[in-house]
Design a protein around this motif. Structure first.
Motif, mmCIF file in Angstrom:
data_model
loop_
_atom_site.group_PDB
_atom_site.id
_atom_site.type_symbol
_atom_site.label_atom_id
_atom_site.label_comp_id
_atom_site.label_asym_id
_atom_site.label_seq_id
_atom_site.Cartn_x
_atom_site.Cartn_y
_atom_site.Cartn_z
ATOM 1 N N LEU A 261 -13.717 7.731 35.151
ATOM 2 C CA LEU A 261 -13.013 8.489 34.109
ATOM 3 C C LEU A 261 -13.884 8.542 32.862
ATOM 4 C CD1 LEU A 261 -10.392 9.769 32.830
ATOM 5 C CD2 LEU A 261 -9.783 7.427 32.143
ATOM 6 N N GLU A 262 -14.045 9.737 32.319
ATOM 7 C CA GLU A 262 -14.732 9.887 31.040
ATOM 8 C C GLU A 262 -13.871 10.754 30.126
ATOM 9 O OE1 GLU A 262 -18.949 11.402 29.032
ATOM 10 O OE2 GLU A 262 -18.659 11.507 31.215
ATOM 11 N N VAL A 263 -13.726 10.300 28.885
ATOM 12 C CA VAL A 263 -12.961 11.025 27.883
ATOM 13 C C VAL A 263 -13.902 11.369 26.739
ATOM 14 C CG1 VAL A 263 -11.079 10.836 26.211
ATOM 15 C CG2 VAL A 263 -10.782 9.905 28.507
ATOM 16 N N ALA A 310 -7.306 18.655 21.489
ATOM 17 C CA ALA A 310 -8.748 18.878 21.623
ATOM 18 C C ALA A 310 -9.308 17.842 22.579
ATOM 19 C CB ALA A 310 -9.443 18.767 20.255
ATOM 20 N N GLY A 311 -10.525 18.116 23.077
ATOM 21 C CA GLY A 311 -11.223 17.146 23.910
ATOM 22 C C GLY A 311 -11.243 17.490 25.384
ATOM 23 N N THR A 312 -11.990 16.671 26.126
ATOM 24 C CA THR A 312 -12.210 16.900 27.559
ATOM 25 C C THR A 312 -11.976 15.616 28.330
ATOM 26 O OG1 THR A 312 -13.903 18.536 27.004
ATOM 27 C CG2 THR A 312 -13.869 17.726 29.273
ATOM 28 N N ILE A 313 -11.332 15.753 29.493
ATOM 29 C CA ILE A 313 -11.142 14.640 30.426
ATOM 30 C C ILE A 313 -11.944 14.955 31.683
ATOM 31 C CG2 ILE A 313 -9.477 13.347 31.822
ATOM 32 C CD1 ILE A 313 -7.327 14.208 29.750
ATOM 33 N N LEU A 314 -12.792 13.998 32.110
ATOM 34 C CA LEU A 314 -13.589 14.185 33.315
ATOM 35 C C LEU A 314 -13.235 13.106 34.334
ATOM 36 C CD1 LEU A 314 -15.643 14.634 30.597
ATOM 37 C CD2 LEU A 314 -17.082 15.542 32.438
ATOM 38 N N LEU A 315 -12.995 13.522 35.571
ATOM 39 C CA LEU A 315 -12.769 12.604 36.681
ATOM 40 C C LEU A 315 -13.924 12.737 37.656
ATOM 41 C CD1 LEU A 315 -8.940 13.178 37.230
ATOM 42 C CD2 LEU A 315 -10.026 11.084 36.391
ATOM 43 N N ASP A 316 -14.602 11.615 37.913
ATOM 44 C CA ASP A 316 -15.784 11.626 38.779
ATOM 45 C C ASP A 316 -16.787 12.692 38.320
ATOM 46 O OD1 ASP A 316 -14.807 9.552 40.435
ATOM 47 O OD2 ASP A 316 -13.548 10.988 41.488
ATOM 48 N N GLY A 317 -16.920 12.846 37.007
ATOM 49 C CA GLY A 317 -17.909 13.756 36.437
ATOM 50 C C GLY A 317 -17.474 15.199 36.316
ATOM 51 N N GLU A 318 -16.276 15.528 36.812
ATOM 52 C CA GLU A 318 -15.803 16.913 36.792
ATOM 53 C C GLU A 318 -14.724 17.087 35.722
ATOM 54 O OE1 GLU A 318 -16.933 19.508 38.534
ATOM 55 O OE2 GLU A 318 -18.471 18.204 39.416
ATOM 56 N N PRO A 319 -14.883 18.060 34.806
ATOM 57 C CA PRO A 319 -13.834 18.328 33.816
ATOM 58 C C PRO A 319 -12.530 18.712 34.514
ATOM 59 C CG PRO A 319 -15.874 19.445 33.218
ATOM 60 C CD PRO A 319 -16.066 18.931 34.616
ATOM 61 N N THR A 320 -11.414 18.222 33.964
ATOM 62 C CA THR A 320 -10.122 18.518 34.572
ATOM 63 C C THR A 320 -9.071 18.661 33.493
ATOM 64 O OG1 THR A 320 -8.514 17.785 36.246
ATOM 65 C CG2 THR A 320 -9.461 16.091 34.840
ATOM 66 N N ARG A 321 -8.041 19.424 33.767
ATOM 67 C CA ARG A 321 -6.905 19.547 32.848
ATOM 68 C C ARG A 321 -5.683 18.923 33.506
ATOM 69 N NH1 ARG A 321 -7.540 22.661 28.470
ATOM 70 N NH2 ARG A 321 -9.380 24.018 28.347
ATOM 71 N N ILE A 322 -4.948 18.164 32.734
ATOM 72 C CA ILE A 322 -3.764 17.476 33.242
ATOM 73 C C ILE A 322 -2.558 17.973 32.451
ATOM 74 C CG2 ILE A 322 -2.661 15.230 33.572
ATOM 75 C CD1 ILE A 322 -5.540 14.047 33.657
ATOM 76 N N HIS A 323 -1.665 18.680 33.131
ATOM 77 C CA HIS A 323 -0.546 19.326 32.452
ATOM 78 C C HIS A 323 0.771 18.565 32.594
ATOM 79 C CE1 HIS A 323 -3.092 22.838 31.828
ATOM 80 N NE2 HIS A 323 -3.424 22.784 33.105
ATOM 81 N N SER A 324 0.821 17.616 33.541
ATOM 82 C CA SER A 324 2.085 16.924 33.807
ATOM 83 C C SER A 324 1.783 15.634 34.556
ATOM 84 C CB SER A 324 3.002 17.796 34.670
ATOM 85 O OG SER A 324 2.430 17.961 35.972
ATOM 86 N N PRO A 325 2.735 14.699 34.632
ATOM 87 C CA PRO A 325 2.531 13.500 35.443
ATOM 88 C C PRO A 325 2.233 13.816 36.906
ATOM 89 C CG PRO A 325 4.344 13.143 33.939
ATOM 90 C CD PRO A 325 3.959 14.599 33.806
ATOM 91 N N ALA A 326 2.905 14.837 37.458
ATOM 92 C CA ALA A 326 2.628 15.213 38.857
ATOM 93 C C ALA A 326 1.176 15.642 39.002
ATOM 94 C CB ALA A 326 3.569 16.334 39.293
ATOM 95 N N ASP A 327 0.669 16.344 38.004
ATOM 96 C CA ASP A 327 -0.723 16.767 37.979
ATOM 97 C C ASP A 327 -1.644 15.550 37.958
ATOM 98 O OD1 ASP A 327 -2.445 18.859 38.065
ATOM 99 O OD2 ASP A 327 -2.348 19.352 35.930
#
Length: 503
Positions: A261-263, A310-327
Motif C-alpha cells: 500500500l502506498e498513499v 486530494a491524493g492517490t492510493i496505490l495497491l501493489d504499485g497500481e493507482p486505485t480509487r475506493i468509493h465504498s467499503p465493498a470496493d
C-alpha cells in the motif's frame, strides 16, 4: 482510636451458573475515602461480582455489608437506595430526553398534582454539571452529545445521591485526555467526601495514578490485594494472569516484501492533509497521536467510508480509487474498527454468522447459505486465532473482549486481504488478551500481511510496530523506524514538534 469501618465489604461471595463457577469465595473491602482498583482478565469474574453487588444477580452464598448493615440487593434501584452507585462502561441513556431528565430519571422533582418541577430539575442538574466543567447544560438533548460527553452524563448521575460507594467500570474508554483529568478531579472530590470507590480498568497508568489499593480476581477466585504505592505493573500482571508477559520492543525477524500500500498526498477536508506513507507486505506500521490527530479518519478513507479531497492510493504499485467499503474489500483492504461492539459485531448473532457476514453471498447454495461452508470457515479461524468459545453457536455478545476482537479479526482474515487495518486493537481488553492480540498482529505480518495498527497506547505501538507514523492535527510530523524511536521523540512528534524544532 478505633479503625474506620469499611464503606463496603463483600464476604465469601459465591455465584454459579450452569456448568460455570463464576465466583468462588470472593472477599474484599473498600474503605471510606479509598480508590480501590478491581482488576482481572476478561472472564475473571469482575462483571459477575459487580452484577451481584448491583442486584442484577443474587449470590448463591456470602454476604454484602454496607457500613455496618448486611444488605440484600434485589435490583439496581435497591442497590442505589443503599448508596451503591454504578458508572457503567456501556452507556444506558435515553437519547431523546434532556440531560436533566436522564440524570434524574425515575426521581424527577414534583410539584402539586404530580407535575414535574422543571425549574428545580434544571437548577439541580446545572449545579452538578458545573462541578464536572462540561460544555453543555441541563436542557441539552443527550442524543446531540458526543460519546465522551454522554459518558460525563453517566458520571453526573453518581453525584445525585448520598453515595457510600461508587463503582466506575472502564469510565475513560471514550474520554479525551482533558475529560479524563476532569473525571479524576471528580473522583478525588468523592474521595475527600469519604466515599469508597471501586475502579475497574485495564489501563495500568490510570490504576497507578489514582488508586490506593488493587484487588485481583483470576478464574473467579480472589487472588489478593496490593497497596498501589508498594507494587509494580509486573507484579499486578503476574497476579492477574499467572505468568510473565513479553513487553519488549518489536524486532522483526523476517524479510519485508514489496510495497503493498502506498498513499501519496492524501487529504480529506479539514480532517487530515497531505498524508503520504507506505506499508510493505510483512510489515506493521503503527499510527500514533492524540485524539483528533486524524488517524481513524485516514483508516476510514482507505476503507471507503470517507471520500478524499486530494491524493492517490496505490495497491501493489497500481493507482486505485475506493468509493465504498465493498470496493475496499474487493481490492484487498479490510478494517477492524475501533468500536468492535458497535461497528465490528452483531452482538446478538452467533460467532459463526458474525465471522462469515461479509461473504454470505459467496457462501450460498441456491437460495440458502451453506451451513457447512460457514462452519468450516469458523472452525479454521477459531483454531488459527485460538478463539475460546464452546462452539459456533455461542452468542458473540457473551464472549470476553479479547475473544470478540479475535472474531472481528477472523472475519476480515477470512476475506484474504492484502492490507489489514486494525484501529485500537486492544481497547477495553485485559493485559493477558492484549499480549495475545499483539502476538497475533506480529504473526500476521510474518505471514506476509501488510498491517496498519492505530493505537492511543504508546507501549502498544512500540511493541508491535516496525515503523511508527507520528501524527499531529491532521498531519504526519515524523515517521520512525523501530530502532530509532524513543518515548521522548515520539511524545515530541505527537505534540507537533518537528525534528528541526526539537534540535
Amino acid at each position: 482510636m478505633s479503625e474506620p469501618k469499611p464503606a463496603l465489604r463483600l464476604e465469601q461471595i459465591v455465584k454459579t451458573f450452569p456448568g460455570v463457577r463464576a465466583l468462588d469465595d470472593v472477599s474484599f473491602a473498600v474503605m471510606p475515602g479509598e480508590v480501590h482498583a478491581l482488576m482481572g482478565e476478561n472472564g475473571a469474574g469482575k462483571s459477575t461480582l459487580m452484577k451481584v453487588l448491583g442486584g442484577i444477580h443474587q449470590p448463591d452464598s456470602g454476604q454484602i455489608i454496607v457500613g455496618d448493615e448486611p444488605v440484600q440487593m434485589r435490583s439496581p434501584l435497591e442497590a442505589k437506595a443503599k448508596g451503591i452507585v454504578f458508572i457503567h462502561q456501556e452507556l444506558s441513556l435515553a437519547e431523546e430526553l434532556s440531560v436533566a431528565e436522564n440524570i434524574y430519571l425515575g426521581e424527577l422533582p414534583r410539584r402539586r398534582f404530580g407535575r414535574v418541577d422543571w425549574a428545580k430539575l434544571y437548577d439541580r442538574t446545572d449545579a452538578i454539571l458545573s462541578r464536572l466543567n462540561v460544555g453543555f447544560n441541563a436542557r441539552t438533548i443527550v442524543g446531540t452529545l458526543s460519546i465522551a460527553n454522554q459518558q460525563m452524563v453517566e458520571i453526573a448521575r453518581a453525584l445525585t445521591v448520598d453515595a457510600k460507594a461508587v463503582i466506575f467500570d472502564e469510565p475513560t474508554a471514550s474520554l479525551t485526555d482533558a475529560e479524563k483529568s476532569v473525571l479524576f478531579d471528580v473522583i478525588a472530590d468523592l474521595k475527600d467526601q469519604g466515599v469508597g470507590i471501586i475502579y475497574i480498568s485495564h489501563r495500568m497508568e490510570e490504576i497507578f495514578r489514582i488508586t490506593d489499593r488493587i484487588s485481583v480476581l483470576r478464574d473467579g477466585l480472589y487472588r489478593g490485594t496490593l497497596d498501589t504505592a508498594d507494587t509494580t505493573e509486573d507484579e499486578v500482571t503476574q497476579l492477574m494472569i499467572g505468568r510473565k508477559l513479553d513487553l519488549s520492543r518489536n524486532v522483526s525477524h523476517h524479510e519485508l516484501g514489496e510495497v503493498a500500500l502506498e498513499v501519496r498526498g492524501l487529504s480529506c477536508g479539514h480532517l487530515f492533509e497531505d498524508i503520504s506513507f507506505t506499508v510493505h507486505a510483512g510489515e506493521v506500521v503503527g499510527f500514533y497521536g492524540l485524539v483528533g490527530a486524524g488517524r481513524t479518519e485516514i483508516a476510514e478513507t482507505l476503507f471507503g467510508l470517507r471520500t478524499p479531497s486530494a491524493g492517490t492510493i496505490l495497491l501493489d504499485g497500481e493507482p486505485t480509487r475506493i468509493h465504498s467499503p465493498a470496493d475496499a474489500i474487493s481490492k484487498g483492504i479490510s478494517l477492524v474498527p475501533e468500536d468492535r461492539k458497535g461497528q465490528g459485531l452483531v452482538l446478538g448473532m452467533n460467532c459463526r454468522d458474525n465471522m462469515t457476514l461479509p461473504q454470505v453471498e459467496d457462501l450460498t447454495a441456491g437460495p440458502f447459505v451453506s451451513d457447512g461452508a460457514e462452519i468450516a470457515i469458523f472452525d479454521l479461524y477459531r483454531d488459527k486465532l485460538d478463539i475460546r468459545t464452546p462452539g459456533w453457536k455461542q452468542i458473540a455478545g457473551n464472549l470476553s473482549g479479547g475473544n470478540q476482537q479475535k472474531i472481528v479479526i477472523g472475519k476480515w482474515l477470512s476475506m484474504h486481504p492484502r492490507v489489514l487495518i486494525v484501529d485500537e486493537p486492544t481497547r477495553g481488553i485485559d493485559v493477558g488478551s492484549k499480549s495475545e492480540i499483539h502476538n497475533l498482529i506480529r504473526d500476521l505480518a510474518a505471514q506476509g500481511y501488510a498491517v496498519i495498527v492505530i493505537s492511543s497506547e504508546m507501549p502498544e505501538v512500540l511493541h508491535v510496530s516496525d515503523r511508527i507514523v507520528a501524527m499531529f492535527s491532521g498531519r504526519i510530523i515524523r515517521t520512525f523506524s523501530s530502532d530509532e524511536v524513543t518515548e521522548d521523540n515520539l511524545i515530541q512528534a505527537i505534540s507537533g514538534i518537528t525534528t528541526e524544532q526539537a534540535a
